[in-house]
Design a protein around this motif. Structure first.
Motif, short mmCIF file in Angstrom:
data_model
loop_
_atom_site.label_atom_id
_atom_site.label_comp_id
_atom_site.label_asym_id
_atom_site.label_seq_id
_atom_site.Cartn_x
_atom_site.Cartn_y
_atom_site.Cartn_z
N GLY A 1 1.47 10.90 -3.27
CA GLY A 1 0.85 11.36 -2.04
C GLY A 1 1.21 10.49 -0.86
N THR A 2 0.50 10.70 0.25
CA THR A 2 0.73 9.98 1.49
C THR A 2 -0.61 9.61 2.11
OG1 THR A 2 2.77 11.22 1.91
CG2 THR A 2 1.80 10.07 3.78
N ILE A 3 -0.69 8.38 2.61
CA ILE A 3 -1.89 7.90 3.29
C ILE A 3 -1.63 7.95 4.80
CG2 ILE A 3 -3.54 6.02 3.56
CD1 ILE A 3 -3.52 7.05 0.77
N ARG A 4 -2.52 8.60 5.54
CA ARG A 4 -2.39 8.68 7.00
C ARG A 4 -3.71 8.32 7.65
NH1 ARG A 4 2.25 11.44 8.36
NH2 ARG A 4 3.27 12.58 6.65
N ASN A 5 -3.63 7.92 8.94
CA ASN A 5 -4.85 7.69 9.71
C ASN A 5 -5.24 8.99 10.40
OD1 ASN A 5 -3.16 7.92 11.97
ND2 ASN A 5 -2.95 5.69 12.18
N THR B 1 4.59 2.86 0.92
CA THR B 1 5.89 2.53 1.50
C THR B 1 5.78 2.49 3.02
OG1 THR B 1 6.63 4.81 1.67
CG2 THR B 1 7.01 3.71 -0.43
N GLU B 2 6.91 2.28 3.66
CA GLU B 2 6.93 2.24 5.12
C GLU B 2 6.49 3.57 5.71
OE1 GLU B 2 9.95 0.75 8.68
OE2 GLU B 2 10.65 0.95 6.62
N THR B 3 6.73 4.68 4.96
CA THR B 3 6.35 6.02 5.44
C THR B 3 4.96 6.42 4.95
OG1 THR B 3 7.45 7.05 3.54
CG2 THR B 3 8.75 6.73 5.55
N GLY B 4 4.22 5.48 4.33
CA GLY B 4 2.87 5.76 3.88
C GLY B 4 2.76 6.44 2.54
N SER B 5 3.88 6.67 1.84
CA SER B 5 3.85 7.39 0.57
C SER B 5 3.58 6.45 -0.59
CB SER B 5 5.16 8.13 0.35
OG SER B 5 6.23 7.21 0.27
N PHE B 6 3.13 7.01 -1.71
CA PHE B 6 2.88 6.24 -2.92
C PHE B 6 3.12 7.14 -4.13
CE2 PHE B 6 -1.12 8.33 -1.96
CZ PHE B 6 -1.56 8.79 -3.20
#
Length: 819
Positions: free
Chosen positions: A35-39, A67-72
């Motif tokens: 997934g991706t973490i965003r604010n 990661t730098e793009t917010g993914s995991f």
């Protein structure tokens, strides 16, 4: 007990690095959660620690960083119900989920997790803004020093010595993964200073002013070719907020003596103008114990020397930086920067040398009291212009630099002589060394970047530099109540060097393959003039330095690369000066005007897994290796220290870096470097020479987020025994601890840190030349306790400030001074 603790921590490093891989191998589960973490603004949250838990019992399963793009990605999961912890509030993890894996081979659709407002603000201060301590980006490893509690109160030299894979010896020589010839840059600006002058600059640079340290083992053709072992770039902090803001820092420390430091950083940003500046002051008193044992043999007769002494240093350092960026429009920026330092040092050295025909049998002794003082002044000017020519990314950069370094060192040597019974048998011998030195550097460079397509970019540029050094060594004997110059032992050395360089570099993306190939040409003219002896050495040579890097994206989580680089190390200026420098009555240093540059061909294989596990395997071959040698005069019983070119050096190295997150409050970064150095020469002082050894460096940093405002940090490092040229070095190790508390809405911070808690750090060096008896022991004041307070004030409306690559990038690392 302390050594047992160090050994245990080293084993923990290996365990922590192997644990994620072993766990993956021991399970047959193939489920995935990604997934991706965003604010709330839907911007990715980079390098955020996240953890995966079993929903039934909240048992921690594994952790990672975005990661730098917010993914995991969490791989190798069995069927089950899971929770993901991302962010924290009041020191407790915030859970997201549950998420259900129906079977062990399934993959959930990509998750999009948004952190709520209060958590986003918390993470901005404590997590998102607090990047991982160590990052890997393209061709460089980045150490985010600003995030380290242990940086407070220390100097750039202290911090550099603790960087993963980095070694700093007692003279200030820096090695990276077992290789010397490191080009140390500050804010992308390579200094044209000697080892000793660079050491002085690093000692005058406050650790609280450092943002990050970049380790670049294989620089592209855009960089100066100097630095066969690679480049270490120290990036200073740059405030990036609109309005007026700044940071005030004050600290104190105590080891065997008191230390203090203070600093102020200011920034004022409006729409078209950014004015920034900083000032740091330190007042450090420290000591070092020194023992040297050696013998000199002539036939069956031998003379044994045993020196014991103590140096007490008082260093008062002032460093400053002021500059402005003027935004002519959205695409053109004009900047000007002035920076420098002004340092005053004193030394109180006391030595006693025991001389005898047998070990532990004293026939006579020399007692020396050697007070000294030194001043180091530097001021540098940089004018820079940046133009973004079009929206496609075409860019032009221009830099012009002028730097001036001035140092003056004066040491008085008071020698008294006693026989075995302690009776004075001759008059005292007093002399003085004065070594004023001036270095002036002019550089200019231009860089042009042209995107040929969306996946192809061409870079080219040119640079010119001119360096002039003037060293005036004065030897004065004390006679009849006054000092008188001895023209036979004094010398003036003037060195001039011009380098003209041009480069071209091409970057190309082909599906999952990235290629970077470049070529740099450097034309060098040099002239060394020993004025008193009328010894003139001129040289002119043209060298080409190719570089190529190939990176392949093997899969979503796997990336590999291969690279080749050719580099050069030119002798520093004082190493070329043929005058004799007297350190005591039996030990001399003499430069070698016939020193040749050393050239290195380096190859690297790299592997990256999930942007966290990084493995680098390297090989390099260096010809005409510049190394320090010890030559004994068996008749006069003296020791001459000089630099020579050995035939070759071969280095094999393996580096593994692995961060790990065990919970939202505990993360670790671990680094292992294994290297094999081999030095050889068919003729060194009349005999073949061969020295080789397998060595390793272990480094672990444990970070604990106790709650939202309280953090702790532990760093342990172990350098095994190693060889450098004609020296054999015993192991070096130590543990540092620190704790940090933030308050006043995170504007204020207090850090308490202890360097070398168990007081273990000491240098033990011997000669690697067969039949040469030389052993050195140095014990610095390494255990120091520090208290540091910092306060951020003013506006926090953030607007990114540009990084500047200025022109003086290689010339300042080759000038020597004193302490």
């Amino acid at each position: 007990m302390a050594k047992t603790i160090i050994a245990s921590l080293c084993l923990i490093i290996i365990y922590l690095m192997a644990l994620p891989m072993v766990s993956a191998q021991n399970t047959k589960s193939n489920g995935n959660i990604q997934g991706t973490i965003r604010n709330e603004q839907q911007s990715p949250v980079s390098y955020l620690p996240i953890s995966l838990y079993n929903a039934a019992d909240t048992l921690l399963i594994k952790g990672t960083l975005t990661t730098e793009t917010g993914s995991f990605t969490f791989n190798g999961l069995a069927a089950g119900i899971y929770l993901i912890a991302a962010g924290s509030a009041a020191g407790k993890p915030i859970f997201h989920g549950p998420f259900v894996l129906t079977d062990a081979a399934s993959t959930l659709p990509t998750l999009n997790i948004t952190l709520p407002q209060q958590i986003r603000q918390l993470n901005t201060v404590n997590i998102t803004g607090r990047k991982a301590l160590i990052e890997r980006k393209n061709d460089k490893t980045i150490i985010n020093v600003a995030n380290s509690i242990l940086a407070a109160g220390n100097t750039a030299m202290d911090i550099l010595a603790k960087a993963p894979g980095v070694s700093v010896d007692q003279e200030g020589n820096v090695s990276l993964r077992g290789k010397r010839g490191i080009n140390v840059m500050i804010d992308d600006k390579v200094s044209y200073l000697s080892t000793a002058q660079m050491a002085e600059m690093l000692r005058s640079t406050s650790g609280s002013s450092i943002q990050s340290i970049e380790l670049i083992s294989g620089p592209s053709a855009k960089y100066d070719a100097a630095g066969s072992g690679g480049i270490i770039n120290i990036k200073l902090k740059k405030n990036s907020s609109y309005g007026t803001n700044g940071t005030l820092t004050a600290g104190a420390g105590y080891g065997l003596f008191y230390k203090s430091n203070a600093g102020l950083t200011l920034n004022n940003r409006s729409k078209n103008l950014n004015i920034f500046g900083l000032y740091n002051y330190s007042n450090n008193k420290d000591t070092e114990y020194l023992n040297i044992n050696r013998s000199s043999s002539a036939g069956e007769e031998a003379t044994y020397f045993g020196l014991q002494g103590r140096d007490i240093y008082l260093r008062k350092n002032n460093s400053y930086k002021i500059g402005e960026d003027y935004y002519l429009n959205d695409r053109n920026i004009l900047g000007f920067v002035i920076n420098g330092y002004h340092n005053n040092n004193t030394i109180d050295a006391q030595y006693k040398t025991l001389i005898g025909s047998q070990p532990n049998l004293t026939d006579s002794s020399i007692t020396a009291f050697n007070p000294g003082k030194s001043k180091y002044n530097n001021i540098s000017y940089n004018l820079n212009y940046k133009s973004v020519i079009d929206t496609a990314g075409q860019e032009l950069n221009f830099d012009a630099d002028y730097s001036q370094f001035h140092s003056s060192n004066e040491i008085v040597y008071n020698n008294t002589f006693e026989n075995a019974s302690g009776t004075t048998y001759r008059n005292p011998y007093i002399y003085k060394n004065a070594t004023p030195s001036t270095v002036k550097i002019w550089t200019g460079k231009v860089d042009y970047s042209l995107p040929l397509s969306k996946k192809t970019k061409l870079e080219t540029g040119a640079k010119s530099s001119y360096v002039r050094t003037d060293n005036d060594f004065q030897f004065e004997d004390y006679n009849e109540g006054m000092y008188k110059n001895d023209p036979l032992k004094s010398n003036r050395f003037i060195y001039k060097e011009s380098i003209y360089a041009a480069y071209v570099n091409l970057q190309k993306e082909l599906n999952k393959t990235t290629i970077q190939a470049g070529l740099r040409a450097e034309l060098t003219h040099s002239e060394g003039n020993a004025v008193n002896s009328q010894h003139l050495v001129k040289r002119s040579y043209l060298n080409f330095f190719p570089s190529i890097t190939l990176n392949q994206q093997l899969s979503a989580n796997n990336e590999a690369g291969i690279s080749y680089h050719r580099r050069v190390d030119r002798p520093d200026y004082q190493s070329l000066n043929p005058f004799i420098y007297y350190t005591d009555l039996y030990t001399f240093y003499q430069g070698n005007p016939l020193l040749n540059p050393q050239y290195t061909n380096a190859f690297e294989l790299t592997y990256n897994y999930q942007k966290t596990l990084n493995i680098t395997l390297g090989y390099s071959h260096t010809s005409d290796v510049i190394t320090t040698t010890l030559a004994s005069d068996t008749i006069k019983k003296t020791l001459l220290i000089t630099d020579q070119n050995l035939a070759e050096q071969e280095t094999y190295n393996l580096n593994i870096t692995r961060p790990a997150v065990f919970s939202p409050w505990w993360s670790t970064t671990n680094d292992v470097t294994l290297y094999y150095n081999k030095y050889s020469s068919p003729n060194l002082m009349g005999a073949p020479f061969d020295s080789h050894k397998l060595s390793y460096i272990l480094n672990t940093t444990q970070t604990f987020q106790i709650n939202s405002t309280l953090n702790a940090e532990l760093t342990a490092i172990y350098h095994s025994s190693q060889v450098y040229g004609t020296y054999a070095v015993k192991p070096l190790y130590g543990i540092d601890l620190g704790i940090s508390k933030s308050f006043a809405n995170n504007r204020a911070n207090v850090k308490i840190a202890a360097n070398d808690v168990f007081n273990l750090q000491k240098a033990r060096i011997s000669s690697a030349i067969p039949m040469q008896d030389y052993r050195l022991y140095q014990k610095p004041e390494s255990r120091v306790f520090r208290l540091t307070f910092s306060y951020n004030f003013g506006s926090t409306l953030i607007k990114a400030m540009r990084d500047r690559l200025n022109g003086a990038e290689a010339e300042q690392s080759r000038v020597k001074t004193g302490n």
